[in-house]
Design a protein around this motif. Structure first.
Motif, mmCIF file in Angstrom:
data_model
loop_
_atom_site.group_PDB
_atom_site.id
_atom_site.type_symbol
_atom_site.label_atom_id
_atom_site.label_comp_id
_atom_site.label_asym_id
_atom_site.label_seq_id
_atom_site.Cartn_x
_atom_site.Cartn_y
_atom_site.Cartn_z
ATOM 1 N N VAL A 112 -66.613 -21.747 -48.850
ATOM 2 C CA VAL A 112 -66.972 -22.099 -47.473
ATOM 3 C C VAL A 112 -65.738 -22.143 -46.569
ATOM 4 O O VAL A 112 -65.827 -21.888 -45.370
ATOM 5 N N HIS A 113 -64.586 -22.429 -47.153
ATOM 6 C CA HIS A 113 -63.366 -22.617 -46.361
ATOM 7 C C HIS A 113 -62.415 -21.426 -46.423
ATOM 8 O O HIS A 113 -61.283 -21.509 -45.951
ATOM 9 N N GLY A 114 -62.889 -20.312 -47.009
ATOM 10 C CA GLY A 114 -62.070 -19.112 -47.098
ATOM 11 C C GLY A 114 -62.679 -17.965 -46.334
ATOM 12 O O GLY A 114 -63.874 -17.974 -46.015
ATOM 13 N N ARG A 115 -61.841 -16.977 -46.045
ATOM 14 C CA ARG A 115 -62.321 -15.756 -45.390
ATOM 15 C C ARG A 115 -61.444 -14.593 -45.812
ATOM 16 O O ARG A 115 -60.232 -14.758 -46.005
ATOM 17 N N PRO A 116 -62.058 -13.429 -45.981
ATOM 18 C CA PRO A 116 -61.249 -12.256 -46.339
ATOM 19 C C PRO A 116 -60.430 -11.804 -45.129
ATOM 20 O O PRO A 116 -60.927 -11.831 -43.990
ATOM 21 N N VAL A 117 -59.184 -11.440 -45.370
ATOM 22 C CA VAL A 117 -58.318 -10.940 -44.304
ATOM 23 C C VAL A 117 -57.556 -9.722 -44.786
ATOM 24 O O VAL A 117 -57.329 -9.549 -45.986
ATOM 25 N N LEU A 118 -57.168 -8.893 -43.848
ATOM 26 C CA LEU A 118 -56.260 -7.774 -44.088
ATOM 27 C C LEU A 118 -55.065 -8.010 -43.183
ATOM 28 O O LEU A 118 -55.219 -8.168 -41.967
ATOM 29 N N ARG A 119 -53.893 -8.059 -43.779
ATOM 30 C CA ARG A 119 -52.653 -8.208 -43.016
ATOM 31 C C ARG A 119 -51.793 -6.983 -43.326
ATOM 32 O O ARG A 119 -51.614 -6.610 -44.484
ATOM 33 N N LEU A 147 -50.343 -28.708 -49.309
ATOM 34 C CA LEU A 147 -50.804 -29.788 -50.182
ATOM 35 C C LEU A 147 -50.102 -31.125 -49.936
ATOM 36 O O LEU A 147 -50.655 -32.174 -50.253
ATOM 37 N N LEU A 148 -48.872 -31.089 -49.451
ATOM 38 C CA LEU A 148 -48.053 -32.290 -49.364
ATOM 39 C C LEU A 148 -47.574 -32.563 -47.947
ATOM 40 O O LEU A 148 -47.057 -31.659 -47.285
ATOM 41 N N ALA A 199 -56.433 -24.897 -44.815
ATOM 42 C CA ALA A 199 -55.847 -25.936 -45.669
ATOM 43 C C ALA A 199 -56.396 -27.328 -45.359
ATOM 44 O O ALA A 199 -56.650 -28.110 -46.281
ATOM 45 N N ALA A 200 -56.589 -27.653 -44.094
ATOM 46 C CA ALA A 200 -57.092 -28.990 -43.749
ATOM 47 C C ALA A 200 -58.479 -29.215 -44.348
ATOM 48 O O ALA A 200 -58.775 -30.305 -44.867
ATOM 49 N N GLN A 201 -59.304 -28.191 -44.322
ATOM 50 C CA GLN A 201 -60.647 -28.315 -44.897
ATOM 51 C C GLN A 201 -60.597 -28.434 -46.420
ATOM 52 O O GLN A 201 -61.360 -29.197 -47.015
ATOM 53 N N LEU A 223 -59.677 -31.941 -47.377
ATOM 54 C CA LEU A 223 -60.847 -32.828 -47.311
ATOM 55 C C LEU A 223 -61.708 -32.672 -48.555
ATOM 56 O O LEU A 223 -62.202 -33.659 -49.115
ATOM 57 N N LEU A 224 -61.885 -31.440 -48.990
ATOM 58 C CA LEU A 224 -62.662 -31.152 -50.195
ATOM 59 C C LEU A 224 -62.006 -31.798 -51.422
ATOM 60 O O LEU A 224 -62.688 -32.409 -52.252
ATOM 61 N N ILE A 225 -60.707 -31.691 -51.516
ATOM 62 C CA ILE A 225 -59.955 -32.291 -52.622
ATOM 63 C C ILE A 225 -60.132 -33.814 -52.632
ATOM 64 O O ILE A 225 -60.320 -34.421 -53.681
ATOM 65 N N ASN A 226 -60.064 -34.416 -51.464
ATOM 66 C CA ASN A 226 -60.227 -35.874 -51.371
ATOM 67 C C ASN A 226 -61.639 -36.306 -51.743
ATOM 68 O O ASN A 226 -61.832 -37.395 -52.286
ATOM 69 N N ALA A 227 -62.621 -35.466 -51.469
ATOM 70 C CA ALA A 227 -64.020 -35.807 -51.751
ATOM 71 C C ALA A 227 -64.398 -35.594 -53.217
ATOM 72 O O ALA A 227 -65.354 -36.192 -53.701
ATOM 73 N N ASP A 228 -63.655 -34.740 -53.913
ATOM 74 C CA ASP A 228 -63.987 -34.415 -55.303
ATOM 75 C C ASP A 228 -62.719 -34.494 -56.152
ATOM 76 O O ASP A 228 -61.978 -33.516 -56.273
#
Length: 168
Positions: free
Chosen positions: A29-36, A88-89, A111-113, A116-121
């Motif tokens: 949910v918090h990722g998206r494909p990108v081309l750079r 992360l830090l 990363a912010a999302q 939040l996911l890490i804190n919830a699980d």
């Protein structure tokens, strides 16, 4: 041919492929494909760390600034690799820089999302953090080796491989 979903891309990426399906769905949910494209600067040292990337193809060069030498490449991350752990830090600032060395397809995460996911699980958080700690250890070793190389062979131009080494 239909484009793969972020979930499908995560299942295929070595960094997370063995994660439980429920965790992959939550991360997707918090990722998206990108081309750079080549020469695109993902981030600079000490900038805000707001994303991280799972590299699917291409190469990202990790660098740091060395006075008198400019940006020195310490490692090259290719397909299957991970770019970014400073998110992360606190204070969430990049410790290195990164630029695309070869056109790069990646999954970019907010990363912010993910924090939040890490804190919830806590289970997901522990496992993801352990994997990133492994990446961090490898990056520190690469930086150490690159500094030794620069110190031992000061006449080599910044970013060039040292004796016996292919471009890192």
């Amino acid at each position: 041919m239909a484009a793969l979903s972020v979930f499908d891309l995560l299942v295929r990426h070595p960094f997370l492929s063995d994660f439980p399906v429920a965790w992959l769905r939550r991360l997707a949910v918090h990722g998206r494909p990108v081309l750079r494209h080549t020469a695109y600067r993902l981030f600079r040292e000490d900038g805000p760390a707001g994303h991280f990337w799972l590299v699917r193809s291409g190469v990202v060069a990790l660098d740091f600034h060395v006075p008198g030498r400019g940006d020195v490449v310490i490692e090259r991350v290719g397909a299957g690799g991970v770019v970014g752990w400073s998110w992360l830090l606190p204070p969430y600032r990049w410790t290195l820089g990164a630029a695309v060395a070869e056109d790069c397809h990646a999954i970019e995460f907010d990363a912010a999302q993910v924090r939040l996911l890490i804190n919830a699980d806590p289970g997901l958080g522990r496992e993801l953090t352990e994997r990133f700690l492994t990446v961090m250890g490898g990056r520190l070793q690469a930086a150490r080796h690159r500094l030794i190389e620069l110190y031992a062979y000061p006449d080599h131009p910044a970013g060039a491989p040292g004796p016996g080494g292919a471009g890192r």
